[in-house]
Design a protein around this motif. Structure first.
Motif, short mmCIF file in Angstrom:
data_model
loop_
_atom_site.label_atom_id
_atom_site.label_comp_id
_atom_site.label_asym_id
_atom_site.label_seq_id
_atom_site.Cartn_x
_atom_site.Cartn_y
_atom_site.Cartn_z
N UNK A 1 54.81 -13.48 86.01
CA UNK A 1 56.02 -13.46 85.15
C UNK A 1 56.49 -15.24 84.85
N UNK A 2 56.28 -15.66 83.90
CA UNK A 2 56.55 -16.90 83.56
C UNK A 2 58.13 -17.15 82.96
N UNK A 3 58.57 -18.21 83.40
CA UNK A 3 59.99 -18.39 82.70
C UNK A 3 59.67 -20.00 82.10
N UNK A 4 60.47 -20.12 81.13
CA UNK A 4 60.42 -21.48 80.23
C UNK A 4 58.99 -21.63 79.41
N UNK A 37 61.44 -6.44 80.42
CA UNK A 37 60.98 -5.40 81.52
C UNK A 37 59.87 -4.82 80.96
N UNK A 38 58.92 -4.64 82.11
CA UNK A 38 57.69 -4.27 81.53
C UNK A 38 57.26 -3.15 82.65
N UNK A 55 54.66 0.87 88.38
CA UNK A 55 55.26 -0.56 89.00
C UNK A 55 56.19 -1.08 87.88
N UNK A 56 57.64 -1.19 88.16
CA UNK A 56 58.25 -1.87 86.92
C UNK A 56 58.92 -3.31 87.58
N UNK A 57 58.59 -4.08 86.59
CA UNK A 57 58.77 -5.46 86.43
C UNK A 57 60.03 -6.11 85.81
N UNK A 58 60.80 -6.74 86.22
CA UNK A 58 62.00 -7.51 85.45
C UNK A 58 61.85 -8.86 85.73
N UNK A 85 60.80 4.69 93.11
CA UNK A 85 60.08 3.82 92.26
C UNK A 85 59.85 2.24 92.83
N UNK A 86 58.94 1.88 92.32
CA UNK A 86 58.39 0.33 92.89
C UNK A 86 58.94 -0.39 91.77
N UNK A 87 60.15 -1.42 92.12
CA UNK A 87 60.93 -1.91 90.91
C UNK A 87 60.89 -3.52 91.44
N UNK A 88 60.44 -4.47 90.86
CA UNK A 88 60.68 -5.82 91.20
C UNK A 88 61.40 -6.75 90.27
#
Length: 615
Positions: free
Chosen positions: A347-350, A462-463, A472-475, A524-527
């Motif tokens: 997950x990239x920011x900026x 969110x993906x 796997x849910x990634x925020x 659920x696997x959430x990050x």
């Protein structure tokens, strides 16, 4: 020479603001001229942070010149009384603002006439303390070649363990009017030495040399020491009293400022006047040549994910856009491949749009992303695919025109992205639950984009991913910055943190969304990960975690390794990976990979983090 950041507001406005405030608090006696027979430097400095003579003219104040500044917008000199009083609360030194290169030399005995002023570096609205000085001076030389008054030594014995008193509740929590207690509080000690000749011995670097030719050391080598040489900022009540900024009075054209990383040692020590500025507060301005011992700190390398482990990382790449030099892309890419061991999801920011800060309505970032993923392949990494949602132009904060956003990279040979149409900049993604399973209404999607929590900030991306048959849910988050908060040396104590208000709303929104997923599937696997822009002990983090929905993985590390950012001598947490209960219960490997924050040469100002777990 160091770039000048000290005086960013016209002096007349700043002085007027402080004088007006002091008059309102009853701290000033008037505006008459004080006679030379009555006034010494300690009379000017007084026993509080505001001079009892602020706004008054003084004549014939004697002292020995201890330092000269000939660069930047704050030219002048410091001088110190060779006959101090017996009151530890009154400083014996003061800055004389000449506005042009001073004609005096260190060791000159002089008398100074002028107006006593209280100057607030950065402007009164920034909450900084003020610097007592003499402005519009007339300087008379008495003699030359005199010994400089002996330096006051700052070390682990002389600097108190308590940082600051609480402010006066009757004066908006300001500490300006409080009598200094230099044996009890570190900030009071530093204020009681403002303008005086001070010295630190051989000292460990806790923030690397920056572009402004400054670094930070600690005079307390055992105070919250990190494993790699920094000073950990672990609570609002433990600000690391031994931190001190060091600059040099020797112009860099004459002698380059040393390049140092965290853990290096300024073996020469430093001696010179103690100044105060808006970018760090109390600063030792060294008259001596600075020598640094390189202790050989190296960027960290994490381990490769093991069989059955999913590796997920977060990395703030600091306003990356195609106009950046190729070397920045290459260095960031090498970090992903070599230091992070090619995580399955990043997950990239900026990430900025395709023309960076050019403000022409462009929001697409495909060129930026491709240039980065190509660099990763060139570095020997996987051919990552990417998913993101372009923001509404000008609505995500950050550098004007840049349209920063979060982006998912994923290795399609290891993990698949579940594409669900319908996500865009303004449509809220929801959780669809059925038969004990959770799905997103759109993937990639955005969480509650109409919520005021995201005004001039980044809406979470969110993906939904699939790894070895498991969802796997990634925020991916980039909460609002700390811009607007007062510094640790603020005149207001405890320090106001106005930026928290918006981050708290953002934290609640992410927590609510996570709970919707867990309501549909409690296993659920959430990050929730990214640049949270707040500490692991902050209320922001507590609100993201509320109700047991998430847990900040960095707390699984030993305290001495819990940091992702280095600021003003403090190693601290800004970036986090928070995990849902099932991930925490099953166990995970977590690493804050220190490759940037401790070094003078940086590819970003943030360290990345990575987590390995089995969904």
């Amino acid at each position: 020479m160091p770039a000048s950041r000290t005086h960013s507001l016209p002096r007349s406005a700043a002085v007027a603001a402080v004088v007006a405030a002091a008059l309102g608090a009853g701290l000033l006696a008037g505006t008459s001229s004080a006679s030379a027979a009555e006034v010494r430097i300690h009379d000017i400095q007084g026993t509080t942070r505001i001079s009892p003579l602020a706004g008054q003219k003084v004549e014939g104040v004697p002292g020995i010149v201890t330092g000269i500044r000939t660069y930047g917008s704050s030219k002048g000199f410091w001088f110190q009384d060779a006959a101090p009083d017996d009151n530890a609360a009154t400083s014996e030194g003061v800055f004389v603002f000449t506005s042009s290169n001073p004609t005096v030399a260190v060791g000159d005995s002089v008398t100074v006439s002028g107006t006593v002023s209280e100057y607030v570096p950065g402007g009164a609205s920034g909450g900084n303390q003020s610097l007592t000085e003499i402005s519009k001076p007339t300087v008379a030389l008495v003699s030359s070649g005199n010994p400089v008054p002996a330096a006051t030594v700052l070390n682990s014995r002389s600097v108190p363990d308590r940082y600051t008193p609480g402010g006066d509740t009757a004066a908006a929590n300001s500490i300006n009017g409080l009598t200094l207690q230099p044996k009890k509080y570190a900030l009071d000690l530093y204020e009681s030495l403002e303008g005086m000749n001070v010295r630190v011995g051989s000292s460990r670097v806790t923030t690397a040399t920056d572009a402004y030719a400054e670094l930070w050391v600690t005079v307390k080598p055992h105070e919250n020491a990190t494993r790699r040489g920094g000073s950990l900022y672990a609570s609002y009540e433990d600000q690391n009293t031994g931190r001190l900024q060091i600059q040099s009075l020797i112009p860099t054209a004459t002698e380059p400022f040393p390049t140092a990383d965290v853990g290096d040692v300024v073996t020469s020590g430093a001696q010179g006047p103690l100044d105060y500025n808006s970018f760090g507060g109390y600063t030792l301005l060294a008259n001596n040549s600075l020598t640094v011992k390189d202790n050989g700190l190296k960027p960290e390398v994490t381990r490769k994910q093991r069989k059955g482990e999913l590796a997920v990382a977060t990395y703030n790449v600091e306003n990356l856009d195609p106009t950046d030099p190729q070397s920045k892309f290459d260095n960031l890419a090498a970090a992903v491949v070599d230091n992070l061991a090619s995580p399955d999801i990043v997950a990239l920011e900026e990430i900025q749009d395709n023309n960076g800060a050019k403000n022409d309505g462009t929001v697409d970032s495909s060129v930026t992303v491709k240039k980065f993923t190509d660099a990763i392949v060139a570095a020997g990494g996987p051919a990552y695919e990417a998913r993101t949602i372009d923001p509404v132009d000008g609505k995500s904060g950050g550098e004007p025109g840049g349209n920063i956003r979060q982006v998912f990279l994923f290795n399609p040979d290891r993990v698949s992205f579940t594409d669900i149409p319908g996500g865009d900049a303004t449509t809220a993604t929801t959780v669809v639950g059925a038969n004990g399973r959770a799905n997103l209404s759109a993937s990639p999607g955005r969480i509650d984009p109409s919520n005021a929590a995201w005004n001039a900030s980044r809406v979470p991306l969110v993906g939904q991913f699939s790894f070895r048959g498991s969802k796997v849910f990634v925020i991916a988050n980039h909460f609002s910055s700390k811009g607007g908060d007062f510094g640790l040396t603020s005149q207001f104590q405890p320090v106001p943190r106005s930026s928290e208000t918006q981050r708290h709303l953002q934290a609640q929104a992410v927590n609510t969304f996570t709970k919707e997923i867990l309501k549909a599937d409690r296993h659920a696997s959430v990050l929730a990960l990214g640049d949270i822009n707040d500490f692991d002990f902050s209320d922001t983090t507590k609100l993201v975690e509320a109700g047991g929905a998430l847990y900040s993985g960095i707390r699984s590390l030993p305290k001495s390794e819990r940091y992702t950012y280095d600021y003003q001598g403090n190693s601290q947490v800004l970036d986090q990976i928070l995990v849902s209960p099932s991930i925490r219960e099953d166990g995970f490997f977590f690493d804050s990979v220190h490759i940037n924050s401790e070094f003078a040469a940086q590819n970003s100002d943030h360290d990345p983090q990575v987590i390995h777990f089995r969904p």
